[in-house]
Design a protein around this motif. Sequence first.
Motif, PDB file in Angstrom:
ATOM      1  N   THR A  10       0.821  -1.213   0.000  1.00  0.00           N
ATOM      2  CA  THR A  10       0.000   0.000   0.000  1.00  0.00           C
ATOM      3  C   THR A  10       0.855   1.263   0.000  1.00  0.00           C
ATOM      4  O   THR A  10       1.845   1.366   0.721  1.00  0.00           O
ATOM      5  CB  THR A  10      -0.925   0.004   1.228  1.00  0.00           C
ATOM      6  OG1 THR A  10      -1.708  -1.199   1.225  1.00  0.00           O
ATOM      7  CG2 THR A  10      -1.852   1.199   1.203  1.00  0.00           C
ATOM      8  N   HIS A  57      -5.765  -8.563  -0.526  1.00  0.00           N
ATOM      9  CA  HIS A  57      -6.334  -7.667  -1.515  1.00  0.00           C
ATOM     10  C   HIS A  57      -6.931  -8.490  -2.654  1.00  0.00           C
ATOM     11  O   HIS A  57      -6.664  -9.691  -2.796  1.00  0.00           O
ATOM     12  CB  HIS A  57      -5.256  -6.713  -2.037  1.00  0.00           C
ATOM     13  CG  HIS A  57      -5.801  -5.555  -2.825  1.00  0.00           C
ATOM     14  ND1 HIS A  57      -6.846  -4.773  -2.374  1.00  0.00           N
ATOM     15  CD2 HIS A  57      -5.468  -5.058  -4.052  1.00  0.00           C
ATOM     16  CE1 HIS A  57      -7.117  -3.848  -3.263  1.00  0.00           C
ATOM     17  NE2 HIS A  57      -6.285  -3.995  -4.291  1.00  0.00           N
ATOM     18  N   ASP A 101      -3.847   4.994  -2.630  1.00  0.00           N
ATOM     19  CA  ASP A 101      -4.426   3.718  -2.220  1.00  0.00           C
ATOM     20  C   ASP A 101      -5.332   3.918  -1.006  1.00  0.00           C
ATOM     21  O   ASP A 101      -4.968   4.619  -0.056  1.00  0.00           O
ATOM     22  CB  ASP A 101      -3.326   2.720  -1.856  1.00  0.00           C
ATOM     23  CG  ASP A 101      -2.491   2.311  -3.053  1.00  0.00           C
ATOM     24  OD1 ASP A 101      -2.949   2.526  -4.194  1.00  0.00           O
ATOM     25  OD2 ASP A 101      -1.389   1.774  -2.846  1.00  0.00           O
ATOM     26  N   PRO A 151      -4.077  -1.868   4.488  1.00  0.00           N
ATOM     27  CA  PRO A 151      -2.746  -2.457   4.345  1.00  0.00           C
ATOM     28  C   PRO A 151      -2.549  -3.713   5.183  1.00  0.00           C
ATOM     29  O   PRO A 151      -1.579  -4.448   4.981  1.00  0.00           O
ATOM     30  CB  PRO A 151      -1.811  -1.330   4.817  1.00  0.00           C
ATOM     31  CG  PRO A 151      -2.646  -0.533   5.763  1.00  0.00           C
ATOM     32  CD  PRO A 151      -4.043  -0.584   5.210  1.00  0.00           C
TER      33      PRO A 151
END
Length: 328
Positions: free
Chosen positions: A208, A222, A214, A218
């Motif tokens: 990230t 994803h 973004d 984190p």
Amino acid sequence: MLLEIRHVTQYHYERPVRESLMELWMQPQKGARQRLVSFELDVDPAAQLFSYPDSFGNAVYHFDVPHPHDRLTIIARSAVETEHTAELPDKLDIGEWDRLRSEFVRGECFDFLRPHGFVQTTERLQAFIAQHDLEALRRQDPLTALKRLNETLYQSFGYQPGVTDADSPIDLALEAGSGVCQDFAHIMLAICRSWGLPARYVSGYLFTDRDAGDRSDPDATHAWIEVFLPSLRWVGFDPTNNCLTGERHVAVALGRDYADVTPSRGVYKGDAESHLAVGVTVRRARAALAEPEFLRLAKPASFGARRRGDAAAVHQDQQRQQQQQQQQ
């Protein structure tokens, strides 16, 4: 970019269960854009691990804990070297739509052209398409249309964990106007497939960068999608962050939807509620890793776990060896 990834999964049971059977989709892929430097998988309680490739070529690990336990911890550690993706043209010619209708494309990408599981064309999705006049995008070339669709989804939905669950249908995110990466991926997949574009779900990790815009978490896995365009092959789109995939994306597994590639799933024997906790860290490696590609597995349960006293025994062995060498 050399990245180190640590993915911790913990199951806690309210009372001891008799046995657990698990499958894992956690090993990053090997390919032209990313090189798997190392991968380690540790399980506590210790268990013998086995592996197989699934129908999409993903590495799957499975194991059995055949004795009572009240917790289960899985730690996956990876080191991956990623490359910049090739620069894409600004647009394609309009004839790409005709190439997408070829028998070759439809045969090779059959699994990624149909609705499946979470990827469905619902009435609420059709209303969203009409509200944003998304059908008008099809008058442009497919690459341009996909970039505009990626941007529209980013602008239309807020990123908000807790609004949806892992098994939530896309209508829940459409109604709430928010969700997480897997929701945005499922919605984009449904629209792409309705346009005749082969599209697949990709699970993985993201290094990230808040400065790059973004907004994804984190500390979590994803998800994004890849669309097959005959002139470019598979192209990655990340609607959560309104970007094309690049060297900060690490692909782990691909499938028709989230259910095909969930990081961990399984069953257990016992009358107890389970609670799941997941933690992910992705960071740049501090130094180059020279280890070859390999897999280090946890020792089988039958071998027993290393005891704390073993370290002292090893030290004593080393001292004896040194004394023997001095006497010689």
